[in-house]
Structures are given as C-alpha cells and as structure tokens.
Design a protein around this motif. Structure first.
Motif, short mmCIF file in Angstrom:
data_model
loop_
_atom_site.label_atom_id
_atom_site.label_comp_id
_atom_site.label_asym_id
_atom_site.label_seq_id
_atom_site.Cartn_x
_atom_site.Cartn_y
_atom_site.Cartn_z
N PRO A 182 52.67 21.62 70.99
CA PRO A 182 53.69 22.65 71.27
C PRO A 182 53.18 24.09 71.30
CG PRO A 182 54.59 20.99 69.81
CD PRO A 182 53.13 20.67 69.97
N ASP A 183 52.37 24.47 70.32
CA ASP A 183 51.90 25.86 70.24
C ASP A 183 50.44 26.00 70.65
OD1 ASP A 183 50.90 24.47 68.10
OD2 ASP A 183 51.31 26.02 66.61
N GLU A 184 49.88 24.99 71.32
CA GLU A 184 48.48 25.05 71.74
C GLU A 184 48.34 26.05 72.89
OE1 GLU A 184 44.84 21.99 72.97
OE2 GLU A 184 46.92 21.30 73.02
N GLU A 227 63.34 19.58 66.30
CA GLU A 227 63.74 20.75 65.52
C GLU A 227 63.46 22.07 66.25
OE1 GLU A 227 61.55 20.31 61.92
OE2 GLU A 227 62.66 18.52 61.27
N GLU A 228 62.36 22.11 67.00
CA GLU A 228 61.96 23.37 67.62
C GLU A 228 62.32 23.45 69.11
OE1 GLU A 228 57.88 24.22 66.76
OE2 GLU A 228 58.21 24.31 64.60
N GLY A 229 63.10 22.49 69.59
CA GLY A 229 63.59 22.56 70.97
C GLY A 229 62.58 22.20 72.04
N PHE A 235 66.90 12.71 75.24
CA PHE A 235 65.69 12.46 76.04
C PHE A 235 65.65 11.01 76.51
CE2 PHE A 235 64.58 11.09 71.80
CZ PHE A 235 63.80 9.97 72.00
N ASP A 236 64.91 10.80 77.60
CA ASP A 236 64.73 9.46 78.16
C ASP A 236 63.38 8.93 77.66
OD1 ASP A 236 64.39 7.16 79.57
OD2 ASP A 236 64.54 8.07 81.56
N PRO A 237 63.38 7.95 76.76
CA PRO A 237 62.11 7.45 76.22
C PRO A 237 61.22 6.81 77.29
CG PRO A 237 63.93 6.02 75.57
CD PRO A 237 64.54 7.26 76.17
N ASP A 238 61.82 6.39 78.41
CA ASP A 238 61.01 5.80 79.48
C ASP A 238 60.09 6.82 80.14
OD1 ASP A 238 62.13 3.33 79.08
OD2 ASP A 238 63.64 3.53 80.65
N GLN A 239 60.36 8.10 79.92
CA GLN A 239 59.51 9.15 80.48
C GLN A 239 58.31 9.46 79.60
OE1 GLN A 239 60.08 10.41 83.60
NE2 GLN A 239 61.66 8.83 83.60
N TRP A 242 51.49 8.85 78.19
CA TRP A 242 50.39 9.77 77.89
C TRP A 242 49.86 10.50 79.11
CZ3 TRP A 242 45.75 8.88 80.28
CH2 TRP A 242 45.51 7.60 80.77
N LYS A 243 50.22 10.04 80.31
CA LYS A 243 49.74 10.70 81.52
C LYS A 243 50.58 11.92 81.90
CE LYS A 243 47.82 6.50 83.64
NZ LYS A 243 47.80 5.66 84.85
N ASN A 244 51.73 12.09 81.25
CA ASN A 244 52.64 13.16 81.62
C ASN A 244 53.11 13.93 80.39
OD1 ASN A 244 53.02 12.44 84.54
ND2 ASN A 244 53.77 10.55 83.60
N PRO A 245 53.02 15.27 80.41
CA PRO A 245 53.60 16.04 79.30
C PRO A 245 55.12 15.93 79.35
CG PRO A 245 52.80 17.51 81.05
CD PRO A 245 52.38 16.12 81.42
N VAL A 246 55.72 15.68 78.20
CA VAL A 246 57.18 15.53 78.18
C VAL A 246 57.87 16.61 77.36
CG1 VAL A 246 57.05 13.03 78.47
CG2 VAL A 246 57.12 13.97 76.17
N MET A 247 57.10 17.39 76.62
CA MET A 247 57.70 18.47 75.83
C MET A 247 57.91 19.71 76.69
SD MET A 247 55.97 18.19 72.02
CE MET A 247 54.28 17.88 72.54
N LYS A 248 58.96 20.44 76.41
CA LYS A 248 59.26 21.68 77.13
C LYS A 248 59.14 22.87 76.16
CE LYS A 248 64.23 21.26 76.25
NZ LYS A 248 65.58 21.21 76.86
N ASN A 249 59.26 24.06 76.71
CA ASN A 249 59.17 25.28 75.89
C ASN A 249 57.87 25.34 75.09
OD1 ASN A 249 61.82 25.95 76.78
ND2 ASN A 249 62.70 24.69 75.14
N THR A 250 56.81 24.78 75.63
CA THR A 250 55.51 24.83 74.97
C THR A 250 54.80 26.12 75.35
OG1 THR A 250 54.68 23.49 76.81
CG2 THR A 250 55.20 22.34 74.77
#
Length: 290
Positions: A182-184, A227-229, A235-239, A242-250
């Motif tokens: 997230p904060d990388e 917790e941090e949005g 969320f859709d767990p099918d998405q 490991w080939k696709n980033p799924v977190m937003k607001n990173t």
C-alpha cells in the motif's frame, strides 16, 4: 520412449515461525480456542524418512516439499537430508524456504555480516535438491521490516554470494519478489528491480517473477487494506490474482505498478524465458506479464 519418472508432494511440517502480513499464518498466530493454528510444528524425522521410503517404493524419483518453512528447524532439516543422500532423488521446493536459514547465524563477521552456510547447501545438494525458490520479497529494508517479518536482512546478507553458491552447486533458485504494498514508493520498487537484476545477471538466477501483493482474506494485509481503504468491502475475490494489483489508493497507482513490473520483467529475464512464458500464457484470461 522412456516414461517420465513419478513425482509426488510431501509436507513434513505446518505453520511458520514468522508472521508476514501477506500470509494466512499472520492471523493464524492468534489464539483460536486455546491454540495457535499457525504455530510451527513438525512431523518426526523417522516419520518423514518412512514417508520418503514409501514414495520410493511407489517409484517416485522427484519429490516436492510443500512445507511453509522447511528449514525452520535447521538441525532437523540437516538430519533428514543427510539421511536421503545417495538415493538418486530429485528434490524441489516451490514455497516455504526462508533465505535466513541458508546462512550460518552462529557465525558473523566483525562487521555483523552473516556467513553463507556452505555446509548446509552441500548437504541439500548431495540429497538431490536441484531447485528451490529464492524468496527475495523486497529490495527495500523498510518493506522487509514492515511487511515481511524482517527475515531478509539486506544489510547483513550478501545475497549475490548466496545466489552464486547455489548456482555453483547446480541448485536453480528462481527469484520471487513482491511489488505493490500500500505505501510502497516507486523508488522502493526500483530497489527490488535492481537487486533482482543483479541476482540474475551476476548470480546466475534462472529468472525472476514479480508478484503483486494481494490482500487475501485471513491475512494481516487484508485487514490493513480494509481499514485503510485499499479494498472495497464488497470486493470480488475472483479478481485476486498475483498477476494483477487489486488494491486501490496505493502510493503508486495500480496502472503505474503494472507498467513498472512489466517493463522490469521483460528487461531482467532472458529473451528465451520471456518467449517461453508468453507462449505458455497464450489464451490465458489473466493479463500476461509476470
């Protein structure tokens, strides 16, 4: 033609001494009904040797160890692999090796540097170990400390020396590197790309795979993402792949993460490896890249 040799998986322990944010064990370390289901526990050495013997009786020549932390009890691991030397086995580990266990922590230089445990590598080599994943996790000290239990001490370990020692012994050690916490920052991602490139180009690593950090339910990273949005509650767990980033607001956007990892993957890996992976992935429903 000659039929391929039989292969089989084996698991000799459960749990792990570490508690990395992206792993299910991080939450399983919490007490559940009076016990920690993620704690490290092992089968006896005699049971493991007996199971390997039974597999050999069935004609198995290639064994995949699936432990979460195969070398956590190093004395136990040494005895197991000393006892299977000379049997003509081909041994692989596709998960569960921690780099710290490949150093001799009883010996340190006057500058606090760790020494590669050549004796242990020799034992593994003579037992038939010819491939194990090299879990770099990250080239950033901050990311290692925050998310990966700080088990890869970048300032104390000469990872290039270790990779060369493994390559010299015929142990293929493909690198696994995680990108997109997230904060990388972009600079921290570059640290991972640069170190991975060095291990491939100078150390003899066969290839590197970049995994996008995925907040799977049941991990500390999932709790943090909620917790941090960084993850919608619906969320859709099918998405989650490991080939696709799924977190937003990173800190680095998902689109930029894809661009950076794709570029690094193509630049660092050999043309032959890239062509083979692209051919194998043809027709896949997932984005072809790492």
């Amino acid at each position: 033609g000659k039929p391929p040799g039989r292969y089989a998986p084996i698991m000799t322990s459960r749990g792990c001494p570490f508690s990395c944010f992206y792993c299910h064990i991080s939450e399983e370390k919490k007490t559940f009904e009076g016990r920690e289901i993620g704690r490290y526990r092992t089968h006896s050495i005699e049971r493991v040797i007996a199971e390997i013997g039974r597999l050999e009786e069935l004609g198995v020549k290639k064994i995949f160890f699936e432990d979460d932390s195969l070398f956590a009890n190093k004395k136990r691991a040494k005895e197991i692999f000393e006892r299977v030397q000379g049997r003509g086995l081909s041994i692989l580990n596709v998960n569960g090796v921690n780099i710290i266990n490949l150093y001799d922590l009883k010996k340190t230089s006057k500058h606090g540097k760790y020494f590669v445990d050549y004796e242990f590598l020799d034992i593994l080599n003579e037992a038939g170990f010819n491939q194990m994943v090299f879990p770099l996790e990250s080239g950033s000290k901050r990311i290692q400390e925050k998310y990966a239990s700080n088990k890869v001490h970048l300032e104390k370990m000469d990872l290039l020396e270790l990779m060369r020692a493994m390559s010299d012994r015929g142990i293929k050690a493909p690198i696994n590197t995680m990108i997109g916490f997230p904060d990388e920052t972009e600079e921290e991602m570059k640290m991972s790309f640069d170190l991975s490139r060095k291990l491939v180009e100078e150390g003899g690593a066969p290839y590197v795979t970049f995994f996008h950090a995925i907040p799977f339910p049941g991990s500390k990273l999932y709790n943090l993402a909620i917790e941090e949005g960084h993850l919608d509650r619906n969320f859709d767990p099918d998405q989650m792949n490991w080939k696709n980033p799924v977190m937003k607001n990173t800190t680095v956007s998902p689109e930029k993460i894809i661009e950076l990892t794709d570029k690094a993957w193509h630049e660092i890996n050999s043309d032959e490896y890239v062509a083979r992976r692209l051919a194998e992935s043809a027709g896949s429903s997932h984005r072809v890249a790492v």
